[in-house]
Design an enzyme around this catalytic site. Sequence first.
Site, PDB file in Angstrom:
ATOM      1  N   SER A  10       0.875  -1.303   0.040  1.00 32.73           N
ATOM      2  CA  SER A  10      -0.034  -0.087  -0.156  1.00 32.73           C
ATOM      3  C   SER A  10       0.796   1.010  -0.056  1.00 32.73           C
ATOM      4  O   SER A  10       0.273   2.244  -0.205  1.00 32.73           O
ATOM      5  CB  SER A  10      -1.044   0.049   1.400  1.00 32.73           C
ATOM      6  OG  SER A  10      -0.012   0.002   2.301  1.00 32.73           O
ATOM      7  N   GLY A  49      -0.981   1.121 -17.708  1.00 32.76           N
ATOM      8  CA  GLY A  49      -1.035  -0.191 -18.586  1.00 32.76           C
ATOM      9  C   GLY A  49      -0.822  -1.604 -17.955  1.00 32.76           C
ATOM     10  O   GLY A  49      -0.726  -2.575 -18.848  1.00 32.76           O
ATOM     11  N   TYR A 145      13.214  -4.993  16.669  1.00 30.06           N
ATOM     12  CA  TYR A 145      13.380  -4.919  15.147  1.00 30.06           C
ATOM     13  C   TYR A 145      14.506  -5.644  14.509  1.00 30.06           C
ATOM     14  O   TYR A 145      14.233  -6.463  13.663  1.00 30.06           O
ATOM     15  CB  TYR A 145      13.268  -3.504  14.823  1.00 30.06           C
ATOM     16  CG  TYR A 145      13.490  -3.329  13.232  1.00 30.06           C
ATOM     17  CD1 TYR A 145      12.071  -3.820  12.603  1.00 30.06           C
ATOM     18  CD2 TYR A 145      14.548  -3.019  12.598  1.00 30.06           C
ATOM     19  CE1 TYR A 145      12.084  -3.544  11.077  1.00 30.06           C
ATOM     20  CE2 TYR A 145      14.490  -2.601  11.116  1.00 30.06           C
ATOM     21  CZ  TYR A 145      13.400  -3.209  10.567  1.00 30.06           C
ATOM     22  OH  TYR A 145      13.661  -2.974   9.075  1.00 30.06           O
TER      23      TYR A 145
HETATM   24  N1  LIG Z   1      12.333   2.201   5.303  1.00 26.59           N
HETATM   25  C1  LIG Z   1      13.772   1.804   5.710  1.00 26.59           C
HETATM   26  O1  LIG Z   1      14.561   2.312   5.954  1.00 26.59           O
HETATM   27  C2  LIG Z   1      13.675   0.104   5.676  1.00 26.59           C
HETATM   28  C3  LIG Z   1      15.069  -0.338   5.583  1.00 26.59           C
HETATM   29  C4  LIG Z   1      15.348  -1.817   5.550  1.00 26.59           C
HETATM   30  C5  LIG Z   1      14.360  -2.592   5.492  1.00 26.59           C
HETATM   31  N2  LIG Z   1      12.971  -2.261   5.563  1.00 26.59           N
HETATM   32  C6  LIG Z   1      12.040  -3.143   5.493  1.00 26.59           C
HETATM   33  O2  LIG Z   1      11.161  -2.705   4.018  1.00 26.59           O
HETATM   34  C7  LIG Z   1       9.769  -3.127   4.392  1.00 26.59           C
HETATM   35  C8  LIG Z   1       8.789  -2.060   4.064  1.00 26.59           C
HETATM   36  O3  LIG Z   1       9.082  -0.856   4.850  1.00 26.59           O
HETATM   37  P1  LIG Z   1       8.517   0.371   4.313  1.00 26.59           P
HETATM   38  O4  LIG Z   1       9.875   1.256   4.724  1.00 26.59           O
HETATM   39  O5  LIG Z   1       8.002   0.508   2.986  1.00 26.59           O
HETATM   40  O6  LIG Z   1       7.609   1.010   5.617  1.00 26.59           O
HETATM   41  P2  LIG Z   1       6.290   1.551   5.196  1.00 26.59           P
HETATM   42  O7  LIG Z   1       6.140   2.702   4.446  1.00 26.59           O
HETATM   43  O8  LIG Z   1       5.750   1.974   6.801  1.00 26.59           O
HETATM   44  O9  LIG Z   1       5.442   0.393   4.669  1.00 26.59           O
HETATM   45  C9  LIG Z   1       5.032  -0.910   5.557  1.00 26.59           C
HETATM   46  C10 LIG Z   1       3.994  -1.563   4.606  1.00 26.59           C
HETATM   47  O10 LIG Z   1       3.810  -2.895   5.346  1.00 26.59           O
HETATM   48  C11 LIG Z   1       2.248  -2.894   5.496  1.00 26.59           C
HETATM   49  N3  LIG Z   1       1.827  -3.505   6.541  1.00 26.59           N
HETATM   50  C12 LIG Z   1       2.299  -3.292   8.051  1.00 26.59           C
HETATM   51  N4  LIG Z   1       1.604  -4.344   8.803  1.00 26.59           N
HETATM   52  C13 LIG Z   1       0.711  -4.992   7.920  1.00 26.59           C
HETATM   53  C14 LIG Z   1       0.066  -6.188   8.140  1.00 26.59           C
HETATM   54  N5  LIG Z   1      -0.305  -6.487   9.567  1.00 26.59           N
HETATM   55  N6  LIG Z   1      -0.450  -6.883   7.256  1.00 26.59           N
HETATM   56  C15 LIG Z   1      -0.463  -6.290   6.030  1.00 26.59           C
HETATM   57  N7  LIG Z   1       0.226  -5.370   5.746  1.00 26.59           N
HETATM   58  C16 LIG Z   1       1.058  -4.619   6.553  1.00 26.59           C
HETATM   59  C17 LIG Z   1       1.674  -1.322   5.301  1.00 26.59           C
HETATM   60  O11 LIG Z   1       0.378  -1.550   4.837  1.00 26.59           O
HETATM   61  P3  LIG Z   1      -0.838  -1.067   5.746  1.00 26.59           P
HETATM   62  O12 LIG Z   1      -0.731  -0.155   6.990  1.00 26.59           O
HETATM   63  O13 LIG Z   1      -1.910  -0.673   4.643  1.00 26.59           O
HETATM   64  O14 LIG Z   1      -1.358  -2.587   6.227  1.00 26.59           O
HETATM   65  C18 LIG Z   1       2.690  -1.032   4.530  1.00 26.59           C
HETATM   66  O15 LIG Z   1       2.189  -0.906   3.175  1.00 26.59           O
HETATM   67  C19 LIG Z   1       9.772  -3.657   6.018  1.00 26.59           C
HETATM   68  O16 LIG Z   1       9.680  -5.111   5.925  1.00 26.59           O
HETATM   69  C20 LIG Z   1      10.907  -2.936   6.408  1.00 26.59           C
HETATM   70  O17 LIG Z   1      11.302  -3.602   7.592  1.00 26.59           O
HETATM   71  C21 LIG Z   1      12.847  -0.946   5.600  1.00 26.59           C
END
Ligand SMILES: NC(=O)c1ccc[n+]([C@@H]2O[C@H](COP(=O)([O-])OP(=O)(O)OC[C@H]3O[C@@H](n4cnc5c(N)ncnc54)[C@H](OP(=O)(O)O)[C@@H]3O)[C@@H](O)[C@H]2O)c1
Length: 232
Positions: A10, A49, A145
């Site tokens: 999302s 598309g 985490y």
């Molecule tokens: N941002 C960083 O610096 C970073 C670095 C390394 C790794 N990551 C990893 O990348 C991944 C994505 O993170 P992001 O940075 O894109 O964070 P984000 O912007 O907070 O997005 C998190 C996503 O996970 C979904 N989500 C959370 N809980 C959920 C649940 N119970 N069921 C289904 N969907 C759920 C959220 O959608 P809804 O709220 O709509 O459910 C959202 O789409 C994570 O695994 C994170 O640990 C992030």
Amino acid sequence: MRTALVTGASRGIGRAIAERLARDDYEVVCAARNRTELDEVVAAIVAEGGRARALVLDVSDPQAVAASLTGAEIDVLVNNAGIGILKPFMETTAADWQRTLDVNVNALYHVTRAVLPAMIARRSGHVCTIGSIAGRGAFVGGSCYAATKAFVTSWSESLMLEVREHGVKVSVVMPGSVTTHFNDHVPSDQDAWKLRASDVADTVAYVVSTPPNVLVHRAEVRTLTVPKSRAR
Ligand SMILES: NC(=O)c1ccc[n+]([C@@H]2O[C@H](COP(=O)([O-])OP(=O)(O)OC[C@H]3O[C@@H](n4cnc5c(N)ncnc54)[C@H](OP(=O)(O)O)[C@@H]3O)[C@@H](O)[C@H]2O)c1
């Protein structure tokens, strides 16, 4: 047409992965809890598309996952959904701890267990999970985490060794800091040094596109512009 399931599609990294895989001719199932944001992602993909559909799903709910995904024919599963409650251990509540494990760890079981049998049966498929460089390093506030991301690395490698003989690939993509709303962050100009979500999506697209006999199991993606105060 090949099908990709992206959890946490999302917003943030998951949205970028969904959009990128759609451009690479996958039909993308975009899963997350927020229906409005999912509909926006699907509309953006269709406007370009591509083909996509929204799946409103809490990946930490075993019954909901089993009901919507058991037996689904998925070519590429991207386990991306994740949360980060970054607090010192002594400030971490039991609820924070449980929630983080439910989404970052237990959901990997529910979702992967639902779609892996069909991959094994047809001897093809790819499970790509988003880990983090936090999973192989320590930092203050990371006791829960970082530990869940260490789990991702360890689980992915064991799973890879188990299912490669069935023709199924398993990979983990480990980003450094990415500009998203992760941990309630509000993106700003201060984030200019960070990776963009599309940088991670490009890596995932590469990892899932290698020839049949080639597996990129682990990819660590870092920015070159890290501020000196954060270098390690
Ligand atoms: N941002 C960083 O610096 C970073 C670095 C390394 C790794 N990551 C990893 O990348 C991944 C994505 O993170 P992001 O940075 O894109 O964070 P984000 O912007 O907070 O997005 C998190 C996503 O996970 C979904 N989500 C959370 N809980 C959920 C649940 N119970 N069921 C289904 N969907 C759920 C959220 O959608 P809804 O709220 O709509 O459910 C959202 O789409 C994570 O695994 C994170 O640990 C992030």
